[in-house]
Design a protein around this motif. Structure first.
Motif, PDB file in Angstrom:
ATOM      1  N   VAL A 162       3.829 -12.399   4.529  1.00  0.00           N
ATOM      2  CA  VAL A 162       4.523 -11.116   4.668  1.00  0.00           C
ATOM      3  C   VAL A 162       3.569 -10.002   5.091  1.00  0.00           C
ATOM      4  CG1 VAL A 162       5.789  -9.319   3.422  1.00  0.00           C
ATOM      5  CG2 VAL A 162       6.212 -11.720   2.873  1.00  0.00           C
ATOM      6  N   ILE A 163       4.055  -9.199   6.020  1.00  0.00           N
ATOM      7  CA  ILE A 163       3.418  -7.910   6.301  1.00  0.00           C
ATOM      8  C   ILE A 163       4.554  -6.894   6.379  1.00  0.00           C
ATOM      9  CG2 ILE A 163       2.128  -6.509   7.959  1.00  0.00           C
ATOM     10  CD1 ILE A 163       0.560  -8.889   8.793  1.00  0.00           C
ATOM     11  N   SER A 164       4.305  -5.690   5.907  1.00  0.00           N
ATOM     12  CA  SER A 164       5.354  -4.672   6.009  1.00  0.00           C
ATOM     13  C   SER A 164       4.802  -3.355   6.548  1.00  0.00           C
ATOM     14  CB  SER A 164       5.990  -4.412   4.648  1.00  0.00           C
ATOM     15  OG  SER A 164       6.990  -3.409   4.756  1.00  0.00           O
ATOM     16  N   PHE A 165       5.640  -2.654   7.266  1.00  0.00           N
ATOM     17  CA  PHE A 165       5.297  -1.285   7.637  1.00  0.00           C
ATOM     18  C   PHE A 165       5.321  -0.426   6.380  1.00  0.00           C
ATOM     19  CE2 PHE A 165       5.550  -2.093  12.077  1.00  0.00           C
ATOM     20  CZ  PHE A 165       4.900  -1.019  12.679  1.00  0.00           C
ATOM     21  N   ASP A 166       4.531   0.642   6.403  1.00  0.00           N
ATOM     22  CA  ASP A 166       4.456   1.618   5.311  1.00  0.00           C
ATOM     23  C   ASP A 166       3.754   1.004   4.108  1.00  0.00           C
ATOM     24  OD1 ASP A 166       6.014   3.230   6.930  1.00  0.00           O
ATOM     25  OD2 ASP A 166       7.871   2.677   5.930  1.00  0.00           O
ATOM     26  N   ASP A 167       2.818   1.730   3.547  1.00  0.00           N
ATOM     27  CA  ASP A 167       2.202   1.233   2.321  1.00  0.00           C
ATOM     28  C   ASP A 167       2.871   1.895   1.133  1.00  0.00           C
ATOM     29  OD1 ASP A 167       0.645  -0.294   0.767  1.00  0.00           O
ATOM     30  OD2 ASP A 167      -1.126   0.962   0.882  1.00  0.00           O
ATOM     31  N   HIS A 168       2.859   1.212   0.032  1.00  0.00           N
ATOM     32  CA  HIS A 168       3.603   1.691  -1.124  1.00  0.00           C
ATOM     33  C   HIS A 168       3.138   0.889  -2.330  1.00  0.00           C
ATOM     34  CE1 HIS A 168       7.102   2.342  -3.729  1.00  0.00           C
ATOM     35  NE2 HIS A 168       7.307   3.421  -3.014  1.00  0.00           N
TER      36      HIS A 168
ATOM     37  N   ALA B 225      10.068  -1.531   7.756  1.00  0.00           N
ATOM     38  CA  ALA B 225      10.040  -0.294   6.983  1.00  0.00           C
ATOM     39  C   ALA B 225       9.940  -0.645   5.502  1.00  0.00           C
ATOM     40  CB  ALA B 225      11.286   0.543   7.235  1.00  0.00           C
ATOM     41  N   VAL B 226       9.543   0.322   4.713  1.00  0.00           N
ATOM     42  CA  VAL B 226       9.305   0.034   3.305  1.00  0.00           C
ATOM     43  C   VAL B 226      10.567  -0.439   2.583  1.00  0.00           C
ATOM     44  CG1 VAL B 226       9.567   2.434   2.554  1.00  0.00           C
ATOM     45  CG2 VAL B 226       8.249   0.858   1.174  1.00  0.00           C
ATOM     46  N   GLN B 227      11.717   0.162   2.907  1.00  0.00           N
ATOM     47  CA  GLN B 227      12.931  -0.279   2.226  1.00  0.00           C
ATOM     48  C   GLN B 227      13.322  -1.687   2.638  1.00  0.00           C
ATOM     49  OE1 GLN B 227      12.544   2.526   3.712  1.00  0.00           O
ATOM     50  NE2 GLN B 227      13.493   4.243   2.637  1.00  0.00           N
ATOM     51  N   ALA B 228      13.093  -2.000   3.918  1.00  0.00           N
ATOM     52  CA  ALA B 228      13.368  -3.360   4.363  1.00  0.00           C
ATOM     53  C   ALA B 228      12.461  -4.315   3.600  1.00  0.00           C
ATOM     54  CB  ALA B 228      13.139  -3.479   5.867  1.00  0.00           C
TER      55      ALA B 228
ATOM     56  N   ASP C  68      13.699   9.217   0.077  1.00  0.00           N
ATOM     57  CA  ASP C  68      12.839   8.177   0.634  1.00  0.00           C
ATOM     58  C   ASP C  68      11.382   8.543   0.338  1.00  0.00           C
ATOM     59  OD1 ASP C  68      12.747   6.218   3.465  1.00  0.00           O
ATOM     60  OD2 ASP C  68      10.967   7.261   2.810  1.00  0.00           O
ATOM     61  N   PRO C  69      10.635   7.605  -0.236  1.00  0.00           N
ATOM     62  CA  PRO C  69       9.278   7.972  -0.653  1.00  0.00           C
ATOM     63  C   PRO C  69       8.406   8.493   0.488  1.00  0.00           C
ATOM     64  CG  PRO C  69       9.703   5.610  -0.997  1.00  0.00           C
ATOM     65  CD  PRO C  69      10.987   6.241  -0.605  1.00  0.00           C
ATOM     66  N   PHE C  70       8.588   7.962   1.660  1.00  0.00           N
ATOM     67  CA  PHE C  70       7.808   8.456   2.795  1.00  0.00           C
ATOM     68  C   PHE C  70       8.127   9.925   3.062  1.00  0.00           C
ATOM     69  CE2 PHE C  70       7.842   9.193   7.475  1.00  0.00           C
ATOM     70  CZ  PHE C  70       6.481   9.118   7.706  1.00  0.00           C
ATOM     71  N   PHE C  71       9.402  10.235   3.161  1.00  0.00           N
ATOM     72  CA  PHE C  71       9.784  11.613   3.448  1.00  0.00           C
ATOM     73  C   PHE C  71       9.505  12.541   2.269  1.00  0.00           C
ATOM     74  CE2 PHE C  71      12.657   9.431   6.566  1.00  0.00           C
ATOM     75  CZ  PHE C  71      12.016   9.919   7.698  1.00  0.00           C
TER      76      PHE C  71
ATOM     77  N   PHE D 289       2.998  -6.121  -5.983  1.00  0.00           N
ATOM     78  CA  PHE D 289       3.811  -7.336  -5.900  1.00  0.00           C
ATOM     79  C   PHE D 289       2.974  -8.544  -6.330  1.00  0.00           C
ATOM     80  CE2 PHE D 289       5.934 -10.803  -3.413  1.00  0.00           C
ATOM     81  CZ  PHE D 289       7.163 -10.717  -4.049  1.00  0.00           C
ATOM     82  N   ALA D 290       3.689  -9.552  -6.839  1.00  0.00           N
ATOM     83  CA  ALA D 290       3.032 -10.755  -7.359  1.00  0.00           C
ATOM     84  C   ALA D 290       1.877 -11.172  -6.445  1.00  0.00           C
ATOM     85  CB  ALA D 290       4.051 -11.884  -7.499  1.00  0.00           C
ATOM     86  N   THR D 291       2.181 -11.370  -5.163  1.00  0.00           N
ATOM     87  CA  THR D 291       1.106 -11.520  -4.191  1.00  0.00           C
ATOM     88  C   THR D 291       1.023 -10.200  -3.441  1.00  0.00           C
ATOM     89  OG1 THR D 291       1.813 -13.808  -3.846  1.00  0.00           O
ATOM     90  CG2 THR D 291       0.272 -12.863  -2.234  1.00  0.00           C
ATOM     91  N   PRO D 292      -0.049  -9.463  -3.622  1.00  0.00           N
ATOM     92  CA  PRO D 292      -0.118  -8.150  -2.971  1.00  0.00           C
ATOM     93  C   PRO D 292       0.158  -8.268  -1.475  1.00  0.00           C
ATOM     94  CG  PRO D 292      -1.899  -8.402  -4.521  1.00  0.00           C
ATOM     95  CD  PRO D 292      -1.216  -9.739  -4.456  1.00  0.00           C
ATOM     96  N   VAL D 293       0.937  -7.319  -0.965  1.00  0.00           N
ATOM     97  CA  VAL D 293       1.467  -7.436   0.388  1.00  0.00           C
ATOM     98  C   VAL D 293       0.653  -6.614   1.386  1.00  0.00           C
ATOM     99  CG1 VAL D 293       3.474  -6.928   1.836  1.00  0.00           C
ATOM    100  CG2 VAL D 293       3.798  -7.877  -0.468  1.00  0.00           C
ATOM    101  N   THR D 294       0.281  -7.269   2.451  1.00  0.00           N
ATOM    102  CA  THR D 294      -0.401  -6.591   3.548  1.00  0.00           C
ATOM    103  C   THR D 294       0.526  -5.533   4.134  1.00  0.00           C
ATOM    104  OG1 THR D 294      -1.663  -8.571   4.053  1.00  0.00           O
ATOM    105  CG2 THR D 294      -1.442  -6.938   5.820  1.00  0.00           C
ATOM    106  N   ALA D 295      -0.023  -4.334   4.343  1.00  0.00           N
ATOM    107  CA  ALA D 295       0.840  -3.246   4.788  1.00  0.00           C
ATOM    108  C   ALA D 295       0.228  -2.501   5.969  1.00  0.00           C
ATOM    109  CB  ALA D 295       1.086  -2.276   3.639  1.00  0.00           C
ATOM    110  N   ILE D 296       1.119  -2.005   6.800  1.00  0.00           N
ATOM    111  CA  ILE D 296       0.699  -1.145   7.902  1.00  0.00           C
ATOM    112  C   ILE D 296       0.842   0.279   7.384  1.00  0.00           C
ATOM    113  CG2 ILE D 296       1.219  -0.421  10.257  1.00  0.00           C
ATOM    114  CD1 ILE D 296       2.598  -3.246  10.553  1.00  0.00           C
ATOM    115  N   ALA D 297      -0.278   0.846   6.981  1.00  0.00           N
ATOM    116  CA  ALA D 297      -0.223   2.137   6.293  1.00  0.00           C
ATOM    117  C   ALA D 297      -0.208   3.286   7.289  1.00  0.00           C
ATOM    118  CB  ALA D 297      -1.412   2.268   5.358  1.00  0.00           C
ATOM    119  N   GLN D 298       0.752   4.170   7.118  1.00  0.00           N
ATOM    120  CA  GLN D 298       0.789   5.377   7.935  1.00  0.00           C
ATOM    121  C   GLN D 298      -0.137   6.413   7.319  1.00  0.00           C
ATOM    122  OE1 GLN D 298       4.307   6.882   9.610  1.00  0.00           O
ATOM    123  NE2 GLN D 298       5.598   5.179   8.996  1.00  0.00           N
ATOM    124  N   PRO D 299      -0.783   7.198   8.150  1.00  0.00           N
ATOM    125  CA  PRO D 299      -1.657   8.263   7.635  1.00  0.00           C
ATOM    126  C   PRO D 299      -0.822   9.464   7.215  1.00  0.00           C
ATOM    127  CG  PRO D 299      -1.701   8.269  10.026  1.00  0.00           C
ATOM    128  CD  PRO D 299      -0.784   7.160   9.622  1.00  0.00           C
TER     129      PRO D 299
END
Lengths: 340, 340
Positions: free
Chosen positions: A273-279, A249-252, A76-79, A285-295
């Motif tokens: 769309v908004i997603s947890f985790d930045d990646h 989550a990012v995989q979701a 998993d990229p986060f881990f 993505f075609a339309t860049p996705v707003t992300a909740i970035a973890q530090p």
DNA sequence: TTGAAAGCGCTAACAA
DNA sequence: TTGTTAGCGCTTTCAA
């Protein structure tokens, strides 16, 4: 050229084993060994490339200088990123890492804890699945330093580092509402873990307070991504009223974006769309996705610092530190103002 | 409840240490220990959760049951995935993994090899940087099983698993030519490693044979991605004639896509794209990106099989196996027929 | 079947 | 400063 032992070094140099051992462990001065001898020994060791056996030392001292790292999956990229950062800092302090992927499986994790235990690892960094409270508490009772991260177990009293999941989800949901979206879905992996519960709660809170209805999809994790993408597609098709979705989550998020692409949905016109985790996938993505970035750096740094502190402390116990870090909402085009 | 030793078990059950040890190691039958006793011991061990010390066993037997895994960076998705697959298979055979990230740094890698060596790891899986031939050869001479992957060192005679880089790059380049592109760039990280040399060579071969000019950018790796993205932007701006580009690795591709997005270049109209390594970012990019997919599962499987074979073999030596696997060109929209 | 004992390589207490 | 020695916990040989 067979393997050397301290004994051989001592013999070759016609000095005592003890002296070599002390010099090796940097206790020469304390033991008042002449600088001249120290130099001679160090030079020789250098020359022949002698390395004392960590195993023998471990058996004798009870310290392995190994840290056990247990995460859901090292791929998993986060881990994986956390693992890398932790490795770096641990290495500087002389610690190596043995990693294990738990698959979030309770039984497997119990077994893995035992595996690490029999290897005498000095400390544990664990992103725990549910149900291992007893095992971790035994570890702690036995005086082992344990730090949890990403999620924690309420019944385990030890340091942990997490993010403010509830606030982050609530904040992101409110952001979508502010942008004009009303039928906001939440898509995540099914999980009873604290981090997911917090995200779910924050999402529900925001909607409830503003008087809108929640739409939740909990995906069962399977290694076959296609199945999960299909699940998301079915959900989106079954809920045509949705105008926005928050991924837990990012995989979701990855599954969701694939599903949306296959359904030819436009972001954010058809679905914001908004997603947890930045990646990178969100940035690209075609339309860049707003992300909740973890530090991530901060998380990794905190985790290893807490563990090293406990490792140094010796005295076990100490105050339990519960660190909650803030996330950052990286606003991109996927959550633009609702057009209508 | 302090830690039990074999001795304690023996005392508690009023039998001999030896018997317990034999039972523990599944040599009861061979040693003709009564089934009744075996059962009694196993039940007790189960009950008290006894686990023999792997350290002590390691010291005695010279086997650690640990495999050292050295990759460029564990956070790299390619290596993280491999690490995960290797972990699974190794685990089944009773092996644990210690990983190290080399950063592709020769000196660091030499040091890491020593670190693993002093831990008595039983085998090595290495994705080597250049310049560590001597150290790896010493390992091999000392009878340690070593398997290389992703790249190999010509002067090291041991098993390796790689992909057919030259053919893959040539094939992809020819594909771009067939689609009508003529000024095809190659963007990659600077590297003297076999895999990158192979990719470069294949790219050059295709162009040479068809009579077109190569445009190459070798990015110096830095942890600061922005710098690398800027490098790519500069290159693209300086070479406006380019109508297609082949990326030599997933990170190069990621930098490239970011650069292109920032420059508002359209794919494939302004620039067609193919990249080595498949990844979600390529699938989800605005224009899905054609990728040269490595057979990751197969690579991981081969690597660990080869190592386990050598681990079982005991007899050292054996034929050196050099495995070259095929890639698959996953054609997506980014390499569509040139419009004009 | 069992028990005694050696020894893997290292550390550290103790005596010199 | 140096040398001796006793383990750390386990495996395994050898004798009983």
């Amino acid at each position: 050229m067979k393997k050397l032992r301290i004994k051989d070094i001592a013999k070759d140099l016609s000095i005592s084993k003890t002296a070599v051992s002390f010099i090796l462990n940097g206790r020469a001065q304390e033991k008042r060994i002449s600088g001249e001898l120290v130099e001679r020994v160090e030079k020789y060791i250098q020359e022949v490339g002698f390395r004392p056996s960590a195993i023998a030392r471990g058996l004798r001292t009870g310290k392995s200088n190994i840290i056990g790292l247990m995460v859901e999956s090292i791929s998993d990229p986060f881990f994986a990123t956390i693992a890398r950062l932790i490795e770096n800092e641990a290495y500087k302090e002389g610690y190596r890492i043995i990693y294990c992927s738990t698959d979030n499986d309770t039984e497997k994790t119990k077994e893995l804890i035992n595996v690490l235990r029999e290897r005498n690892v000095d400390g544990y960094i664990i992103s725990p699945p549910p149900g291992v409270e007893k095992e971790i508490n035994e570890l702690i009772k036995a005086g082992m330093p344990v730090v949890m991260f990403d999620r924690y177990l309420a019944k385990v009293k030890t340091d942990y580092v997490v993010i403010d999941n509830e606030f982050s989800a609530e904040n992101a949901t409110r952001y979508l509402l502010k942008q004009g979206y009303r039928n906001i879905g939440f898509i995540t992996f099914s999980s009873s873990l604290t981090q997911m519960k917090g995200r779910m709660k924050g999402y529900r809170t925001a909607l409830r307070e503003e008087g809108w209805k929640p739409y939740v999809l909990e995906i069962d994790f399977t290694p076959d991504e296609k199945v999960m993408v299909q699940t998301v597609k079915d959900f989106l098709v079954a809920n045509p009223k949705l105008d926005a979705v928050l991924f837990g989550a990012v995989q979701a998020g990855a599954c969701g974006l694939k599903a949306m692409t296959q359904l030819k949905m436009k972001v954010p016109q058809d679905l914001a769309v908004i997603s947890f985790d930045d990646h990178d996938i969100f940035e690209l993505f075609a339309t860049p996705v707003t992300a909740i970035a973890q530090p991530i750096e901060k998380i990794a740094h905190k985790v290893i610092s807490l563990l090293l502190d406990r490792l140094d402390a010796e005295n076990g116990a100490g105050v339990v530190k519960e660190i909650v870090l803030k996330t950052r909402l990286k606003v991109r085009a996927s959550s633009g103002v609702k057009a209508e």
